[in-house]
Write a protein that holds these residues in place. Structure first.
Motif, PDB file in Angstrom:
ATOM      1  N   TYR A  97       0.830  -1.207   0.000  1.00 24.65           N
ATOM      2  CA  TYR A  97       0.000   0.000   0.000  1.00 24.65           C
ATOM      3  C   TYR A  97       0.868   1.262   0.000  1.00 24.65           C
ATOM      4  O   TYR A  97       0.574   2.230  -0.703  1.00 24.65           O
ATOM      5  N   ARG A  98       1.964   1.208   0.770  1.00 22.78           N
ATOM      6  CA  ARG A  98       2.832   2.392   0.875  1.00 22.78           C
ATOM      7  C   ARG A  98       3.373   2.803  -0.498  1.00 22.78           C
ATOM      8  O   ARG A  98       3.367   3.974  -0.864  1.00 22.78           O
ATOM      9  N   PHE A  99       3.814   1.823  -1.278  1.00 23.42           N
ATOM     10  CA  PHE A  99       4.447   2.149  -2.561  1.00 23.42           C
ATOM     11  C   PHE A  99       3.454   2.183  -3.727  1.00 23.42           C
ATOM     12  O   PHE A  99       3.629   2.947  -4.668  1.00 23.42           O
ATOM     13  N   TRP A 100       2.444   1.280  -3.705  1.00 23.00           N
ATOM     14  CA  TRP A 100       1.609   1.079  -4.887  1.00 23.00           C
ATOM     15  C   TRP A 100       0.131   1.340  -4.670  1.00 23.00           C
ATOM     16  O   TRP A 100      -0.650   1.336  -5.617  1.00 23.00           O
ATOM     17  N   GLY A 101      -0.281   1.572  -3.409  1.00 24.11           N
ATOM     18  CA  GLY A 101      -1.689   1.854  -3.141  1.00 24.11           C
ATOM     19  C   GLY A 101      -2.043   3.257  -3.617  1.00 24.11           C
ATOM     20  O   GLY A 101      -1.285   4.208  -3.382  1.00 24.11           O
ATOM     21  N   LEU A 102      -3.188   3.387  -4.290  1.00 22.76           N
ATOM     22  CA  LEU A 102      -3.577   4.699  -4.825  1.00 22.76           C
ATOM     23  C   LEU A 102      -4.281   5.510  -3.745  1.00 22.76           C
ATOM     24  O   LEU A 102      -5.301   5.083  -3.208  1.00 22.76           O
ATOM     25  N   ASP A 103      -3.714   6.696  -3.450  1.00 23.72           N
ATOM     26  CA  ASP A 103      -4.376   7.630  -2.538  1.00 23.72           C
ATOM     27  C   ASP A 103      -4.342   9.030  -3.179  1.00 23.72           C
ATOM     28  O   ASP A 103      -3.799   9.219  -4.267  1.00 23.72           O
ATOM     29  N   ARG A 104      -4.937   9.968  -2.496  1.00 23.26           N
ATOM     30  CA  ARG A 104      -5.074  11.319  -3.060  1.00 23.26           C
ATOM     31  C   ARG A 104      -3.699  11.945  -3.335  1.00 23.26           C
ATOM     32  O   ARG A 104      -3.521  12.662  -4.325  1.00 23.26           O
ATOM     33  N   GLU A 105      -2.729  11.666  -2.477  1.00 19.00           N
ATOM     34  CA  GLU A 105      -1.392  12.227  -2.632  1.00 19.00           C
ATOM     35  C   GLU A 105      -0.762  11.732  -3.944  1.00 19.00           C
ATOM     36  O   GLU A 105      -0.269  12.530  -4.758  1.00 19.00           O
ATOM     37  N   LYS A 106      -0.805  10.420  -4.179  1.00 17.21           N
ATOM     38  CA  LYS A 106      -0.192   9.873  -5.402  1.00 17.21           C
ATOM     39  C   LYS A 106      -0.919  10.365  -6.657  1.00 17.21           C
ATOM     40  O   LYS A 106      -0.326  10.528  -7.715  1.00 17.21           O
ATOM     41  N   LEU A 107      -2.230  10.613  -6.496  1.00 24.04           N
ATOM     42  CA  LEU A 107      -3.036  10.999  -7.662  1.00 24.04           C
ATOM     43  C   LEU A 107      -2.819  12.461  -8.078  1.00 24.04           C
ATOM     44  O   LEU A 107      -3.223  12.862  -9.176  1.00 24.04           O
ATOM     45  N   LYS A 108      -2.139  13.232  -7.211  1.00 23.99           N
ATOM     46  CA  LYS A 108      -1.961  14.675  -7.490  1.00 23.99           C
ATOM     47  C   LYS A 108      -1.237  14.949  -8.802  1.00 23.99           C
ATOM     48  O   LYS A 108      -1.438  15.985  -9.422  1.00 23.99           O
ATOM     49  N   VAL A 109      -0.366  14.022  -9.236  1.00 24.41           N
ATOM     50  CA  VAL A 109       0.430  14.278 -10.440  1.00 24.41           C
ATOM     51  C   VAL A 109      -0.337  13.932 -11.730  1.00 24.41           C
ATOM     52  O   VAL A 109       0.142  14.215 -12.837  1.00 24.41           O
ATOM     53  N   ALA A 110      -1.517  13.303 -11.579  1.00 21.37           N
ATOM     54  CA  ALA A 110      -2.306  12.940 -12.771  1.00 21.37           C
ATOM     55  C   ALA A 110      -2.886  14.191 -13.417  1.00 21.37           C
ATOM     56  O   ALA A 110      -2.807  15.291 -12.862  1.00 21.37           O
ATOM     57  N   ALA A 111      -3.480  14.021 -14.596  1.00 23.63           N
ATOM     58  CA  ALA A 111      -4.071  15.163 -15.314  1.00 23.63           C
ATOM     59  C   ALA A 111      -5.269  15.708 -14.538  1.00 23.63           C
ATOM     60  O   ALA A 111      -5.949  14.949 -13.841  1.00 23.63           O
ATOM     61  N   PRO A 112      -5.553  17.034 -14.675  1.00 25.44           N
ATOM     62  CA  PRO A 112      -6.779  17.565 -14.068  1.00 25.44           C
ATOM     63  C   PRO A 112      -7.978  16.798 -14.645  1.00 25.44           C
ATOM     64  O   PRO A 112      -7.985  16.485 -15.838  1.00 25.44           O
TER      65      PRO A 112
END
Ligand code: CP
Length: 308
Positions: free
Chosen positions: A237-252
């Protein structure tokens, strides 16, 4: 061919025709009177040798809404539990003259094998780690309704790609329809030959998600990992779980998908899975009925020589 075993049974034109048919069924399924008689007098048999909630239920609902007679068999309640083989079970059902056999099995190639042994149409509802073509079709229908056209979208398929039939079918169908597909996951869970799938491969979530329009998460398919080194869920989860923080770099305007079943807190955070705007997960389930109605109706019409 008069079966639906792989997304490679389609081309861009026939995929669009199926999508248009499915799109029409969405309106029907959102209304109050949901039944048609397109398949009246036809018999659909669901034969699921592996567990299923979504696929099994939606094929059953789809067949009923088209007016077909349906039976759903599970191995635990059938003579498979007494040692009958896959081929003998299929031959037995075939002797009862069904029109369509919907099959899920843990062995890659099982649906293809059955299609050579029976006189009816066979639909692959998931065979091992090989393909899950109706999942890819319902995912495409979900994206079409959300974005209008998948051509030019960047889609990141993340997590346990190696054991995923959903990934294989989606890579083939999304690429066929003009999307750019990325595979994102740890080196142990992305197949070594993945660069030959025509996708960019990333072993880092931040890099893989950067600028993506769609993030498709996969669960760890532990049932296909016998003998393999299984990561701890907390570390995963730490490396590969999707959370809001990891999703920030995606397109608007990024949208998140998951074929289900989800393991919350392993590959996806509930905050994202339940976000009413970002998450398309329940829409995917809804689209499953219409996509499977299109597949069943298409095969029925084709068998009657009426196109598709
Ligand atoms: N997506 C999918 O195949 O779910 P089920 O295993 O519940 O059918």
């Amino acid at each position: 061919r008069d079966h639906f075993l792989s997304v490679t049974d389609l081309n861009a034109q026939t995929a669009r025709e199926l999508l248009d048919l499915a799109d029409g069924f969405v309106e029907l399924n959102q209304g109050s009177a949901k039944s048609l008689d397109l398949m009246a007098g036809r018999t659909v048999v669901n034969l699921f040798f592996e567990n299923s909630t979504r696929t099994s239920a939606s094929f059953e609902i789809a067949a009923r809404r088209l007016g077909a007679d349906v039976i759903s068999l599970s191995p635990r309640a059938s003579s498979v539990a007494k040692g009958e083989t896959l081929i003998d079970t299929a031959a037995t059902l075939n002797a009862m003259k069904p029109d369509i056999l919907v099959v899920r099995h843990s062995a890659s190639g099982a649906a293809d094998l059955l299609s050579q042994k029976v006189g009816c149409a066979v639909v692959n509802a998931g065979d091992g780690r090989h393909e899950h073509p109706t999942q890819a079709l319902l995912d495409l229908l979900t994206l079409k309704r959300e974005f209008g056209d998948v051509g030019g979208l960047t889609v990141a398929i993340c997590g346990d790609v190696a054991h995923s039939r959903v990934a294989r079918s989606n890579v083939a169908l999304l690429s066929m329809m003009g999307a750019r597909v990325r595979l994102v996951g740890p080196p142990t869970l992305v197949p070594g030959d993945a660069d030959r799938w025509g996708c960019e491969v990333f072993h880092d979530m931040r890099q893989g998600l950067e600028g993506c329009d769609v993030v498709m998460m996969l669960r760890l398919q532990l049932e296909r990992m016998q003998g393999a080194l299984v990561p701890s869920t907390r570390e995963y989860y730490r490396f590969w779980g999707l959370d809001r923080e990891k999703l920030k770099v995606a397109a608007p305007g990024v949208r998140v998908m998951h074929p289900g079943p989800m393991n919350r807190g392993v590959e996806i955070d509930s905050d994202i899975a339940d976000d009413p705007v970002i998450s398309l997960i329940q829409t995917q389930v809804e689209m499953g009925v219409s996509a499977r109605m299109a597949v069943l109706a298409g095969l029925s019409l084709r068998r009657e020589g009426a196109g598709l």
